[in-house]
Design a protein around this motif. Structure first.
Motif, PDB file in Angstrom:
ATOM      1  N   THR A 191      29.819  67.716  37.111  1.00  0.00           N
ATOM      2  CA  THR A 191      30.662  66.527  36.972  1.00  0.00           C
ATOM      3  C   THR A 191      31.627  66.368  38.143  1.00  0.00           C
ATOM      4  O   THR A 191      32.186  65.276  38.329  1.00  0.00           O
ATOM      5  CB  THR A 191      31.476  66.555  35.665  1.00  0.00           C
ATOM      6  OG1 THR A 191      32.423  67.634  35.696  1.00  0.00           O
ATOM      7  CG2 THR A 191      30.565  66.687  34.454  1.00  0.00           C
ATOM      8  N   THR A 192      31.832  67.418  38.927  1.00  0.00           N
ATOM      9  CA  THR A 192      32.748  67.318  40.074  1.00  0.00           C
ATOM     10  C   THR A 192      32.067  66.788  41.323  1.00  0.00           C
ATOM     11  O   THR A 192      32.750  66.505  42.320  1.00  0.00           O
ATOM     12  CB  THR A 192      33.368  68.689  40.405  1.00  0.00           C
ATOM     13  OG1 THR A 192      32.354  69.566  40.950  1.00  0.00           O
ATOM     14  CG2 THR A 192      33.991  69.333  39.177  1.00  0.00           C
ATOM     15  N   LEU A 193      30.740  66.645  41.303  1.00  0.00           N
ATOM     16  CA  LEU A 193      30.001  66.226  42.485  1.00  0.00           C
ATOM     17  C   LEU A 193      29.960  64.705  42.562  1.00  0.00           C
ATOM     18  O   LEU A 193      29.544  64.030  41.606  1.00  0.00           O
ATOM     19  CB  LEU A 193      28.584  66.798  42.447  1.00  0.00           C
ATOM     20  CG  LEU A 193      28.504  68.333  42.385  1.00  0.00           C
ATOM     21  CD1 LEU A 193      27.053  68.790  42.265  1.00  0.00           C
ATOM     22  CD2 LEU A 193      29.164  68.972  43.598  1.00  0.00           C
ATOM     23  N   ALA A 194      30.372  64.156  43.704  1.00  0.00           N
ATOM     24  CA  ALA A 194      30.495  62.701  43.851  1.00  0.00           C
ATOM     25  C   ALA A 194      29.173  61.983  43.664  1.00  0.00           C
ATOM     26  O   ALA A 194      29.147  60.813  43.257  1.00  0.00           O
ATOM     27  CB  ALA A 194      31.080  62.382  45.230  1.00  0.00           C
ATOM     28  N   TYR A 195      28.050  62.653  43.943  1.00  0.00           N
ATOM     29  CA  TYR A 195      26.741  62.007  43.877  1.00  0.00           C
ATOM     30  C   TYR A 195      26.047  62.211  42.530  1.00  0.00           C
ATOM     31  O   TYR A 195      24.894  61.813  42.351  1.00  0.00           O
ATOM     32  CB  TYR A 195      25.842  62.511  45.011  1.00  0.00           C
ATOM     33  CG  TYR A 195      25.851  64.011  45.178  1.00  0.00           C
ATOM     34  CD1 TYR A 195      25.072  64.835  44.376  1.00  0.00           C
ATOM     35  CD2 TYR A 195      26.659  64.613  46.148  1.00  0.00           C
ATOM     36  CE1 TYR A 195      25.085  66.201  44.523  1.00  0.00           C
ATOM     37  CE2 TYR A 195      26.673  65.984  46.314  1.00  0.00           C
ATOM     38  CZ  TYR A 195      25.893  66.775  45.494  1.00  0.00           C
ATOM     39  OH  TYR A 195      25.920  68.138  45.644  1.00  0.00           O
ATOM     40  N   VAL A 196      26.724  62.831  41.578  1.00  0.00           N
ATOM     41  CA  VAL A 196      26.163  63.020  40.238  1.00  0.00           C
ATOM     42  C   VAL A 196      26.813  62.037  39.279  1.00  0.00           C
ATOM     43  O   VAL A 196      28.039  61.924  39.210  1.00  0.00           O
ATOM     44  CB  VAL A 196      26.381  64.463  39.746  1.00  0.00           C
ATOM     45  CG1 VAL A 196      26.122  64.570  38.241  1.00  0.00           C
ATOM     46  CG2 VAL A 196      25.461  65.417  40.490  1.00  0.00           C
TER      47      VAL A 196
END
Length: 301
Positions: A98-103
């Motif tokens: 959830t911390t990944l900008a592309y997810v």
């Protein structure tokens, strides 16, 4: 294929994982993602990465990671296998995704293989961020430890294991060295169930062998294993689930039990003639993916 080795935190344990990216990955786009959970005794580089790569080729960002206390992940003592800790590992893996900008954190799924299925089902039953779940050759390790590989074990067998674990715990409390037991039998052990003979061929030969998967588990893990129940919270497993298993798998009873209990949208996809281990690599992966790809595409769209 583009991949990235990463670390993430699971409370005070530093975990190790591998991200797999779609071929036409673009910055600024949010992708559906799938966390892939490896079998007991395995590591992320084995069948978990096979499926993570195959799913990334279908347009998903995927994530395979080592369980705590095993592989390249931290955690002491080494080679402890506590299924509930694996559930916590999955929570933390989803946290990380959830911390990944592309997810797209509204489109996260989970895929569990063998013992990874029991932990994934338990996690999805209590973590509503997991929107869809797939299983391959599902095993609830608690049920397997209580009932044996074929589901026909007796209470006397459990008591024997628990007595051995109790004696070892007392010995270790007094300073004795830890004792380890194998996940799979020796190659060529014809007294073992056929699935486990095939597991030895996978884990202990160049077919699937990896230096971080030495086929050892602390004997004292037995207490945690026997007390675990992977499918006991399925009344809250309302997310869609795809259960893939071979018709010749000695573990098929786990998949059937899960299918019978799951209350939401569900499908039991049986691969004719396939054993438990046939779905770990080779042509079996393609057969499983023929079920998993449309499922995850539909449910995480």
């Amino acid at each position: 294929m583009r991949t990235q080795d990463v670390q993430f935190q699971n409370n005070d344990i530093t975990m190790a994982g591998i991200l797999f990216f779609p071929e036409k990955f673009k910055e600024g786009v949010k992708y559906p993602s799938i966390v892939v959970v490896h079998p007991g005794g395995g590591v992320k580089e084995q069948t978990a990465s096979v499926y993570a790569k195959a799913l990334a080729q279908q347009g998903f960002v995927t994530f395979a990671f080592d369980a705590s206390h095993q592989g390249a992940s931290g955690g002491m003592p080494r080679f402890l296998d506590d299924p509930m800790r694996r559930v916590g590992d999955i929570y933390s893996a989803v946290d990380y995704m959830t911390t990944l900008a592309y997810v797209d954190d509204t489109r996260i799924g989970a895929l569990g293989i063998c013992a990874g299925s029991g932990a994934s089902v338990k996690a999805a039953s209590t973590d509503r961020r997991i929107k869809a779940i797939g299983t391959v050759s599902a095993v609830d390790v608690g049920a397997a430890f209580r009932q044996g590989w074929d589901g026909k074990g007796k209470i006397a067998d459990q008591l024997k294991t628990l007595d051995a674990a109790a004696q070892q715990r007392t010995a270790e409390a007094g300073g004795a060295a830890p004792v380890y037991i194998p996940y799979v039998p020796a190659v060529g052990d014809r007294s073992a169930p056929y699935d486990l003979q095939q597991a030895a061929d996978y884990y202990l030969t160049p077919r699937g062998q990896h230096k971080n998967a030495p086929n050892k588990m602390l004997l004292t893990s037995a207490n945690y294993m026997i007390s675990f129940t992977g499918f006991d919270r399925v009344e809250t497993l309302t997310q869609p689930i795809m259960i893939v298993a071979g018709t010749k798998a000695g573990s098929l009873w786990h998949s059937k039990a899960l299918f019978a209990k799951a209350p939401g949208k569900k499908d039991l996809a049986l691969i004719p003639g396939a054993t438990h281990m046939d779905l770990y690599d080779g042509p079996g992966v393609g057969l499983a993916m023929a079920k998993l790809t449309p499922f995850f595409t539909r449910t995480l769209a």
